[in-house]
Design a protein around this motif. Structure first.
Motif, PDB file in Angstrom:
ATOM      1  N   ILE A   1       3.168  -4.449   3.240  1.00 23.02           N
ATOM      2  CA  ILE A   1       4.249  -3.453   3.196  1.00 23.02           C
ATOM      3  C   ILE A   1       3.581  -2.096   3.008  1.00 23.02           C
ATOM      4  O   ILE A   1       2.941  -1.844   1.980  1.00 23.02           O
ATOM      5  CB  ILE A   1       5.224  -3.719   2.036  1.00 23.02           C
ATOM      6  N   LEU A   2       3.713  -1.244   4.005  1.00 24.99           N
ATOM      7  CA  LEU A   2       3.111   0.084   3.946  1.00 24.99           C
ATOM      8  C   LEU A   2       4.198   1.110   3.664  1.00 24.99           C
ATOM      9  O   LEU A   2       5.207   1.179   4.365  1.00 24.99           O
ATOM     10  CB  LEU A   2       2.421   0.409   5.274  1.00 24.99           C
ATOM     11  N   VAL A   3       3.986   1.917   2.612  1.00 26.21           N
ATOM     12  CA  VAL A   3       4.956   2.955   2.245  1.00 26.21           C
ATOM     13  C   VAL A   3       4.258   4.309   2.265  1.00 26.21           C
ATOM     14  O   VAL A   3       3.278   4.518   1.546  1.00 26.21           O
ATOM     15  CB  VAL A   3       5.562   2.706   0.849  1.00 26.21           C
ATOM     16  N   GLY A   4       4.746   5.202   3.114  1.00 23.82           N
ATOM     17  CA  GLY A   4       4.241   6.565   3.160  1.00 23.82           C
ATOM     18  C   GLY A   4       5.244   7.516   2.531  1.00 23.82           C
ATOM     19  O   GLY A   4       6.445   7.406   2.783  1.00 23.82           O
TER      20      GLY A   4
ATOM     21  N   TYR B   1      -2.174   6.806  13.005  1.00 24.01           N
ATOM     22  CA  TYR B   1      -1.653   5.733  13.851  1.00 24.01           C
ATOM     23  C   TYR B   1      -2.231   4.385  13.436  1.00 24.01           C
ATOM     24  O   TYR B   1      -1.506   3.384  13.325  1.00 24.01           O
ATOM     25  CB  TYR B   1      -2.004   6.007  15.317  1.00 24.01           C
ATOM     26  N   HIS B   2      -3.551   4.344  13.207  1.00 25.07           N
ATOM     27  CA  HIS B   2      -4.197   3.083  12.814  1.00 25.07           C
ATOM     28  C   HIS B   2      -3.584   2.537  11.527  1.00 25.07           C
ATOM     29  O   HIS B   2      -3.368   1.319  11.398  1.00 25.07           O
ATOM     30  CB  HIS B   2      -5.702   3.290  12.621  1.00 25.07           C
ATOM     31  N   ILE B   3      -3.307   3.417  10.581  1.00 29.79           N
ATOM     32  CA  ILE B   3      -2.759   2.980   9.295  1.00 29.79           C
ATOM     33  C   ILE B   3      -1.386   2.349   9.484  1.00 29.79           C
ATOM     34  O   ILE B   3      -1.082   1.288   8.910  1.00 29.79           O
ATOM     35  CB  ILE B   3      -2.689   4.167   8.311  1.00 29.79           C
ATOM     36  N   PHE B   4      -0.529   2.980  10.307  1.00 30.06           N
ATOM     37  CA  PHE B   4       0.818   2.448  10.508  1.00 30.06           C
ATOM     38  C   PHE B   4       0.843   1.227  11.425  1.00 30.06           C
ATOM     39  O   PHE B   4       1.862   0.545  11.520  1.00 30.06           O
ATOM     40  CB  PHE B   4       1.747   3.539  11.045  1.00 30.06           C
ATOM     41  N   GLU B   5      -0.265   0.955  12.100  1.00 30.69           N
ATOM     42  CA  GLU B   5      -0.359  -0.252  12.913  1.00 30.69           C
ATOM     43  C   GLU B   5      -0.869  -1.443  12.104  1.00 30.69           C
ATOM     44  O   GLU B   5      -0.793  -2.589  12.564  1.00 30.69           O
ATOM     45  CB  GLU B   5      -1.279   0.005  14.111  1.00 30.69           C
ATOM     46  N   LEU B   6      -1.388  -1.210  10.900  1.00 31.27           N
ATOM     47  CA  LEU B   6      -1.932  -2.286  10.067  1.00 31.27           C
ATOM     48  C   LEU B   6      -0.919  -3.380   9.746  1.00 31.27           C
ATOM     49  O   LEU B   6      -1.260  -4.567   9.777  1.00 31.27           O
ATOM     50  CB  LEU B   6      -2.510  -1.705   8.766  1.00 31.27           C
ATOM     51  N   PRO B   7       0.351  -3.050   9.421  1.00 28.33           N
ATOM     52  CA  PRO B   7       1.292  -4.122   9.085  1.00 28.33           C
ATOM     53  C   PRO B   7       1.521  -5.119  10.219  1.00 28.33           C
ATOM     54  O   PRO B   7       1.904  -6.265   9.956  1.00 28.33           O
ATOM     55  CB  PRO B   7       2.591  -3.357   8.758  1.00 28.33           C
TER      56      PRO B   7
ATOM     57  N   ILE C   1       0.857  -1.182   0.000  1.00 29.97           N
ATOM     58  CA  ILE C   1       0.000   0.000   0.000  1.00 29.97           C
ATOM     59  C   ILE C   1       0.899   1.241   0.000  1.00 29.97           C
ATOM     60  O   ILE C   1       1.757   1.385   0.873  1.00 29.97           O
ATOM     61  CB  ILE C   1      -0.943   0.033   1.216  1.00 29.97           C
ATOM     62  N   ILE C   2       0.695   2.107  -0.979  1.00 31.65           N
ATOM     63  CA  ILE C   2       1.482   3.343  -1.091  1.00 31.65           C
ATOM     64  C   ILE C   2       0.577   4.533  -0.807  1.00 31.65           C
ATOM     65  O   ILE C   2      -0.454   4.708  -1.472  1.00 31.65           O
ATOM     66  CB  ILE C   2       2.090   3.481  -2.508  1.00 31.65           C
ATOM     67  N   LEU C   3       0.946   5.323   0.182  1.00 30.12           N
ATOM     68  CA  LEU C   3       0.209   6.541   0.507  1.00 30.12           C
ATOM     69  C   LEU C   3       1.074   7.741   0.113  1.00 30.12           C
ATOM     70  O   LEU C   3       1.980   8.134   0.850  1.00 30.12           O
ATOM     71  CB  LEU C   3      -0.129   6.596   1.997  1.00 30.12           C
ATOM     72  N   ASP C   4       0.799   8.276  -1.064  1.00 26.29           N
ATOM     73  CA  ASP C   4       1.564   9.423  -1.553  1.00 26.29           C
ATOM     74  C   ASP C   4       0.994  10.712  -0.963  1.00 26.29           C
ATOM     75  O   ASP C   4      -0.208  10.809  -0.706  1.00 26.29           O
ATOM     76  CB  ASP C   4       1.497   9.470  -3.081  1.00 26.29           C
TER      77      ASP C   4
END
Length: 482
Positions: A227-230, A213-219, A194-197
């Motif tokens: 794989i979460l990329v901000g 916070y919830h988004i970065f806790e998903l992995p 998941i890419i959050l540009d």
């Protein structure tokens, strides 16, 4: 008999009428004939009478299908902001990102990554170039969200679900979308990216920060292979807004920074694109150097550099067409007779065209001359002066980027100049480093990078060409108080 008499009279009248003009006005009868014969035998007169109103249109059309026009079109396409070209200057970042993704995919693990850097430094382009490779496309389920396109912060979950093709009931709430996403990650699923540009659009206070916070806790959800990329501009976003993540090793994202493009890198990108498109002779090296020097000194934004390059080419093409429409009429008529096109000079961008566009983009405050300006922009001058101030009057000679930035903001405020954030300031330090004036010793956190002056004071005075500014800043000792 009357009919015969009338007929004879008519005959006589007709002969007289025909004879009289020949006798009395021979020129009137001869003139049209002569004129017609001249028109038919002289293309120049015909061209003057009939083509003159359309001369400019015709002359301009002579260039439409010439190699010169095709060259201009190819050059504009070469500078298009797309991922069809290589990424010179980002080889190191490309390799690091590829290894990071390869490692997590091979272990079927999870991870989070935060990529920072000023606008136009190749963050998104590098990542998209990597995931477009077949080995990643086949192994990953990819969801890309540009956060600037989200109407409300809470709708981010719905957008992610849509990107991953998760089934949602009509009218699903924010909680329903989050629950669907968590269920997908906790069940058997393909490796997911998941890419959050432009992620800083999600950053605020209260509830909105909780969503981040919830988004970065998903992995870290059990059985998750996410794989979460901000991606954002701010250098210290995760340190400032996601403090809770720092205390949990499994949630703390890996941080990667993209520096602003240097003059040499911008020059390389332009040359690389022109060579691949076969138009390397259109943009002279001196013109590329001038453009790259200006953009790198102001921002190091490659998107801005490419945009300026396209505008320069459009201006050069316009000037070329203006010259074509000024073809002498007699020459144009000759060319029409033999069905040829006028000789056209080899097209080339001129330095004056680069200067014109740069002055339009950056305004009169930063007007350039036709020669490359080697002096330093104001913000870089203030940075160097601030460094001199700390070295001369501060007891602690161990200068970090964070400390230099704190004093720099005060120096700018004291002169009613808008300051810049830490991310932009780090890019500014890197730009000054390219001149060899300072040297950065990198540490784990960018704010703790060590800054050392490489030149002596006399060399700095000579380079900045602004003794008054240096003197004024060095007198601001009160700004050193913490």
């Amino acid at each position: 008999m009357p009919r015969v008499t009338r007929s004879c009279k008519t005959k006589t009248d007709t002969k007289e009428n025909l004879a009289e003009p020949k006798k009395l006005t021979p020129k009137k009868r001869k003139s049209p004939e002569k004129s017609n014969s001249e028109n038919s035998s002289s293309p120049k007169s015909a061209c003057s009478n009939s083509l003159s109103p359309f001369r400019d249109q015709f002359a301009s059309k002579l260039m439409l299908d010439t190699p010169e026009c095709n060259k201009f079109r190819s050059a504009r396409r070469a500078l298009a902001d797309n991922s069809d070209f290589n990424l010179p200057g980002r080889e190191k970042e490309f390799e690091e990102l590829s290894e990071y993704l390869n490692d997590i995919i091979s272990r079927e693990a999870y991870g989070s990554l935060y990529i920072s850097g000023a606008p136009g430094t190749g963050k998104t382009a590098t990542l998209l170039k990597i995931i477009s490779m077949e080995k990643f496309m086949t192994k990953l389920s990819i969801g890309y969200v540009n956060c600037t396109s989200i109407s409300t912060i809470g709708s981010i979950y719905k957008r992610i679900c849509n990107e991953l093709n998760l089934k949602l009931k009509s009218g699903s709430s924010e909680k329903d979308c989050l629950a669907a996403l968590e269920h997908y990650l906790s069940s058997k699923h393909k490796m997911t990216l998941i890419i959050l540009d432009e992620m800083d659009q999600l950053c605020s206070t209260g509830k909105k920060q909780d969503i981040l916070y919830h988004i970065f806790e998903l992995p870290a959800i059990p059985k998750s292979k996410l794989i979460l990329v901000g991606i954002a501009n701010a250098l210290d976003l995760t340190d400032r807004l996601l403090v809770r993540l720092q205390s949990k090793c499994e949630l703390k994202p890996k941080v990667m920074h993209f520096s602003a493009y240097t003059k040499a890198q911008i020059v390389e990108i332009f040359k690389n694109r022109f060579e691949e498109s076969g138009v390397s002779d259109l943009f002279p090296p001196a013109a590329i150097q001038l453009l790259a020097a200006k953009v790198s000194a102001v921002s190091g934004d490659i998107r801005r550099a490419l945009s300026i390059g396209k505008r320069v080419i459009e201006l050069a093409e316009l000037e070329k067409k203006k010259k074509c429409t000024k073809i002498d009429l007699s020459k144009l008529e000759t060319l029409i007779e033999v069905d040829e096109k006028p000789p056209v000079e080899e097209p080339k961008v001129q330095l004056k065209e680069v200067v014109t566009v740069l002055n339009t983009v950056y305004g009169n405050a930063q007007t350039l001359s036709y020669d490359v300006d080697d002096s330093f922009p104001l913000l870089q001058k203030l940075l160097i002066c601030t460094l001199l101030l700390i070295i001369k009057h501060d007891k602690n000679k161990n200068i970090t980027v964070g400390r230099l930035h704190d004093v720099y903001k005060k120096v700018c405020k004291n002169r009613n100049i808008n300051s810049i954030d830490l991310s932009e300031f780090l890019n500014l330090c890197l730009l000054v480093e390219t001149h060899g004036i300072v040297r950065l010793t990198k540490k784990k956190e960018p704010r703790f990078h060590q800054v050392q002056l490489q030149w002596d004071e006399d060399e700095v005075y000579s380079a900045l060409k602004d003794k008054q500014m240096i003197t004024n800043v060095l007198n601001d000792k009160h700004l050193l108080s913490r």
